[in-house]
Write a protein that holds these residues in place. Sequence first.
Motif, PDB file in Angstrom:
ATOM      1  N   PRO A 110       0.849  -1.197   0.000  1.00 20.41           N
ATOM      2  CA  PRO A 110       0.000   0.000   0.000  1.00 20.41           C
ATOM      3  C   PRO A 110       0.885   1.247   0.000  1.00 20.41           C
ATOM      4  O   PRO A 110       2.013   1.219   0.500  1.00 20.41           O
ATOM      5  N   ARG A 111       0.391   2.316  -0.539  1.00 20.42           N
ATOM      6  CA  ARG A 111       1.201   3.536  -0.659  1.00 20.42           C
ATOM      7  C   ARG A 111       1.752   4.011   0.684  1.00 20.42           C
ATOM      8  O   ARG A 111       2.855   4.519   0.758  1.00 20.42           O
ATOM      9  N   TRP A 112       0.994   3.821   1.757  1.00 20.10           N
ATOM     10  CA  TRP A 112       1.450   4.277   3.066  1.00 20.10           C
ATOM     11  C   TRP A 112       2.687   3.526   3.552  1.00 20.10           C
ATOM     12  O   TRP A 112       3.419   4.034   4.394  1.00 20.10           O
ATOM     13  N   ALA A 113       2.909   2.315   3.027  1.00 18.79           N
ATOM     14  CA  ALA A 113       4.043   1.499   3.480  1.00 18.79           C
ATOM     15  C   ALA A 113       5.137   1.367   2.430  1.00 18.79           C
ATOM     16  O   ALA A 113       6.186   0.786   2.699  1.00 18.79           O
ATOM     17  N   SER A 114       4.907   1.896   1.235  1.00 19.93           N
ATOM     18  CA  SER A 114       5.822   1.696   0.118  1.00 19.93           C
ATOM     19  C   SER A 114       7.090   2.545   0.222  1.00 19.93           C
ATOM     20  O   SER A 114       7.039   3.724   0.565  1.00 19.93           O
ATOM     21  N   ALA A 115       8.204   1.924  -0.117  1.00 21.25           N
ATOM     22  CA  ALA A 115       9.479   2.642  -0.144  1.00 21.25           C
ATOM     23  C   ALA A 115       9.637   3.446  -1.428  1.00 21.25           C
ATOM     24  O   ALA A 115      10.600   4.198  -1.582  1.00 21.25           O
ATOM     25  N   GLY A 116       8.700   3.290  -2.341  1.00 22.14           N
ATOM     26  CA  GLY A 116       8.752   4.023  -3.608  1.00 22.14           C
ATOM     27  C   GLY A 116       7.404   4.647  -3.913  1.00 22.14           C
ATOM     28  O   GLY A 116       6.476   4.601  -3.100  1.00 22.14           O
ATOM     29  N   PRO A 117       7.276   5.195  -5.111  1.00 26.06           N
ATOM     30  CA  PRO A 117       6.051   5.930  -5.451  1.00 26.06           C
ATOM     31  C   PRO A 117       4.849   5.057  -5.829  1.00 26.06           C
ATOM     32  O   PRO A 117       3.748   5.580  -5.988  1.00 26.06           O
ATOM     33  N   THR A 118       5.046   3.745  -5.972  1.00 26.00           N
ATOM     34  CA  THR A 118       3.928   2.897  -6.397  1.00 26.00           C
ATOM     35  C   THR A 118       3.794   1.672  -5.496  1.00 26.00           C
ATOM     36  O   THR A 118       4.660   1.394  -4.662  1.00 26.00           O
ATOM     37  N   ILE A 119       2.739   0.918  -5.729  1.00 21.44           N
ATOM     38  CA  ILE A 119       2.497  -0.313  -4.972  1.00 21.44           C
ATOM     39  C   ILE A 119       3.477  -1.420  -5.343  1.00 21.44           C
ATOM     40  O   ILE A 119       3.532  -2.441  -4.671  1.00 21.44           O
ATOM     41  N   HIS A 120       4.246  -1.222  -6.389  1.00 19.12           N
ATOM     42  CA  HIS A 120       5.173  -2.239  -6.870  1.00 19.12           C
ATOM     43  C   HIS A 120       6.530  -2.178  -6.188  1.00 19.12           C
ATOM     44  O   HIS A 120       7.409  -2.964  -6.494  1.00 19.12           O
ATOM     45  N   HIS A 121       6.698  -1.274  -5.263  1.00 17.12           N
ATOM     46  CA  HIS A 121       7.957  -1.161  -4.522  1.00 17.12           C
ATOM     47  C   HIS A 121       7.842  -1.917  -3.199  1.00 17.12           C
ATOM     48  O   HIS A 121       6.739  -2.058  -2.658  1.00 17.12           O
ATOM     49  N   PRO A 122       8.961  -2.367  -2.664  1.00 16.64           N
ATOM     50  CA  PRO A 122       8.911  -3.046  -1.368  1.00 16.64           C
ATOM     51  C   PRO A 122       8.559  -2.058  -0.258  1.00 16.64           C
ATOM     52  O   PRO A 122       8.673  -0.845  -0.436  1.00 16.64           O
ATOM     53  N   PRO A 123       8.146  -2.572   0.885  1.00 11.05           N
ATOM     54  CA  PRO A 123       7.836  -1.679   2.002  1.00 11.05           C
ATOM     55  C   PRO A 123       9.101  -1.058   2.585  1.00 11.05           C
ATOM     56  O   PRO A 123      10.170  -1.669   2.544  1.00 11.05           O
ATOM     57  N   TRP A 124       8.958   0.131   3.142  1.00 15.81           N
ATOM     58  CA  TRP A 124      10.110   0.793   3.761  1.00 15.81           C
ATOM     59  C   TRP A 124      10.463   0.146   5.093  1.00 15.81           C
ATOM     60  O   TRP A 124      11.575   0.259   5.572  1.00 15.81           O
ATOM     61  N   ASP A 125       9.503  -0.577   5.697  1.00 14.00           N
ATOM     62  CA  ASP A 125       9.750  -1.289   6.944  1.00 14.00           C
ATOM     63  C   ASP A 125       9.147  -2.694   6.811  1.00 14.00           C
ATOM     64  O   ASP A 125       7.927  -2.844   6.730  1.00 14.00           O
ATOM     65  N   THR A 126       9.990  -3.706   6.788  1.00 15.13           N
ATOM     66  CA  THR A 126       9.484  -5.071   6.595  1.00 15.13           C
ATOM     67  C   THR A 126       8.617  -5.554   7.755  1.00 15.13           C
ATOM     68  O   THR A 126       7.874  -6.522   7.599  1.00 15.13           O
ATOM     69  N   ALA A 127       8.672  -4.891   8.879  1.00 15.73           N
ATOM     70  CA  ALA A 127       7.797  -5.269  10.004  1.00 15.73           C
ATOM     71  C   ALA A 127       6.324  -5.119   9.602  1.00 15.73           C
ATOM     72  O   ALA A 127       5.487  -5.930  10.006  1.00 15.73           O
ATOM     73  N   HIS A 128       6.013  -4.107   8.781  1.00 18.29           N
ATOM     74  CA  HIS A 128       4.629  -3.920   8.303  1.00 18.29           C
ATOM     75  C   HIS A 128       4.218  -5.104   7.425  1.00 18.29           C
ATOM     76  O   HIS A 128       3.102  -5.620   7.536  1.00 18.29           O
ATOM     77  N   TRP A 129       5.123  -5.507   6.530  1.00 18.64           N
ATOM     78  CA  TRP A 129       4.861  -6.647   5.638  1.00 18.64           C
ATOM     79  C   TRP A 129       4.647  -7.922   6.456  1.00 18.64           C
ATOM     80  O   TRP A 129       3.702  -8.667   6.236  1.00 18.64           O
ATOM     81  N   LYS A 130       5.521  -8.171   7.420  1.00 21.04           N
ATOM     82  CA  LYS A 130       5.402  -9.369   8.254  1.00 21.04           C
ATOM     83  C   LYS A 130       4.068  -9.390   8.999  1.00 21.04           C
ATOM     84  O   LYS A 130       3.422 -10.437   9.100  1.00 21.04           O
ATOM     85  N   GLU A 131       3.642  -8.249   9.499  1.00 19.97           N
ATOM     86  CA  GLU A 131       2.365  -8.181  10.223  1.00 19.97           C
ATOM     87  C   GLU A 131       1.198  -8.457   9.286  1.00 19.97           C
ATOM     88  O   GLU A 131       0.243  -9.154   9.650  1.00 19.97           O
ATOM     89  N   PHE A 132       1.252  -7.926   8.075  1.00 23.87           N
ATOM     90  CA  PHE A 132       0.202  -8.198   7.091  1.00 23.87           C
ATOM     91  C   PHE A 132       0.133  -9.690   6.787  1.00 23.87           C
ATOM     92  O   PHE A 132      -0.943 -10.288   6.808  1.00 23.87           O
ATOM     93  N   VAL A 133       1.282 -10.295   6.512  1.00 24.36           N
ATOM     94  CA  VAL A 133       1.306 -11.727   6.186  1.00 24.36           C
ATOM     95  C   VAL A 133       0.773 -12.541   7.360  1.00 24.36           C
ATOM     96  O   VAL A 133      -0.062 -13.436   7.189  1.00 24.36           O
ATOM     97  N   ARG A 134       1.219 -12.252   8.552  1.00 23.83           N
ATOM     98  CA  ARG A 134       0.758 -12.966   9.747  1.00 23.83           C
ATOM     99  C   ARG A 134      -0.772 -12.815   9.894  1.00 23.83           C
ATOM    100  O   ARG A 134      -1.484 -13.786  10.163  1.00 23.83           O
ATOM    101  N   THR A 135      -1.272 -11.616   9.689  1.00 25.26           N
ATOM    102  CA  THR A 135      -2.702 -11.350   9.859  1.00 25.26           C
ATOM    103  C   THR A 135      -3.543 -12.086   8.822  1.00 25.26           C
ATOM    104  O   THR A 135      -4.539 -12.735   9.170  1.00 25.26           O
ATOM    105  N   ILE A 136      -3.158 -12.017   7.569  1.00 22.42           N
ATOM    106  CA  ILE A 136      -3.988 -12.618   6.522  1.00 22.42           C
ATOM    107  C   ILE A 136      -3.924 -14.144   6.544  1.00 22.42           C
ATOM    108  O   ILE A 136      -4.936 -14.818   6.376  1.00 22.42           O
ATOM    109  N   VAL A 137      -2.735 -14.687   6.809  1.00 19.79           N
ATOM    110  CA  VAL A 137      -2.617 -16.151   6.872  1.00 19.79           C
ATOM    111  C   VAL A 137      -3.389 -16.681   8.082  1.00 19.79           C
ATOM    112  O   VAL A 137      -4.058 -17.717   7.990  1.00 19.79           O
ATOM    113  N   SER A 138      -3.355 -15.969   9.187  1.00 28.97           N
ATOM    114  CA  SER A 138      -4.121 -16.377  10.372  1.00 28.97           C
ATOM    115  C   SER A 138      -5.620 -16.322  10.099  1.00 28.97           C
ATOM    116  O   SER A 138      -6.376 -17.206  10.514  1.00 28.97           O
TER     117      SER A 138
END
Length: 158
Positions: A110-138
């Motif tokens: 999502p733009r709020w977590a992106s390290a770049g100008p689009t959704i195609h960039h990795p997150p600036w903080d991987t902790a956000h990504w890990k929390e998303f993955v944990r939440t959706i898989v759960s």
Amino acid sequence: MQMRTIVRLAALAAAVAVTSALMAGRPAKDPKKWPYDYNKRSPFGVNGHLPSARDFDAMRDAGIDWVRVDFTWDLVEPEPGKYQWERLDRIVAEAEVHKVHILAILGYTPRWASAGPTIHHPPWDTAHWKEFVRTIVSRYNGRITHWTLWTEPNTNRF
């Protein structure tokens, strides 16, 4: 006809013949090479992105038991901690009703977590990504068993 054209047509005809034989449900001659029991489930799937109920009806009618679905972070969590589950909940419920397995694709920052100008960039903080993955898989634990993380990370488009 040129030889190249003849070879291409022969290859196409062979591919069509093999595909037709597989889709007709004929068992393989050597089960050690293809140990799939066509009387149980189909090994075939489609790329549904965000399939509708009508799409699931078509999958059932075609004997398709797998669908690849985009469980994209940017659509699920457009703002930090604010999840929008309705669309994915509907898709998962439809898949269950139609007895279709889901291959869930996780990605797109999502733009709020992106390290770049689009959704195609990795997150600036991987902790956000890990929390998303944990939440959706759960959330879909026991309902979805196959997940892919960040399809095609080596391109700018995905």
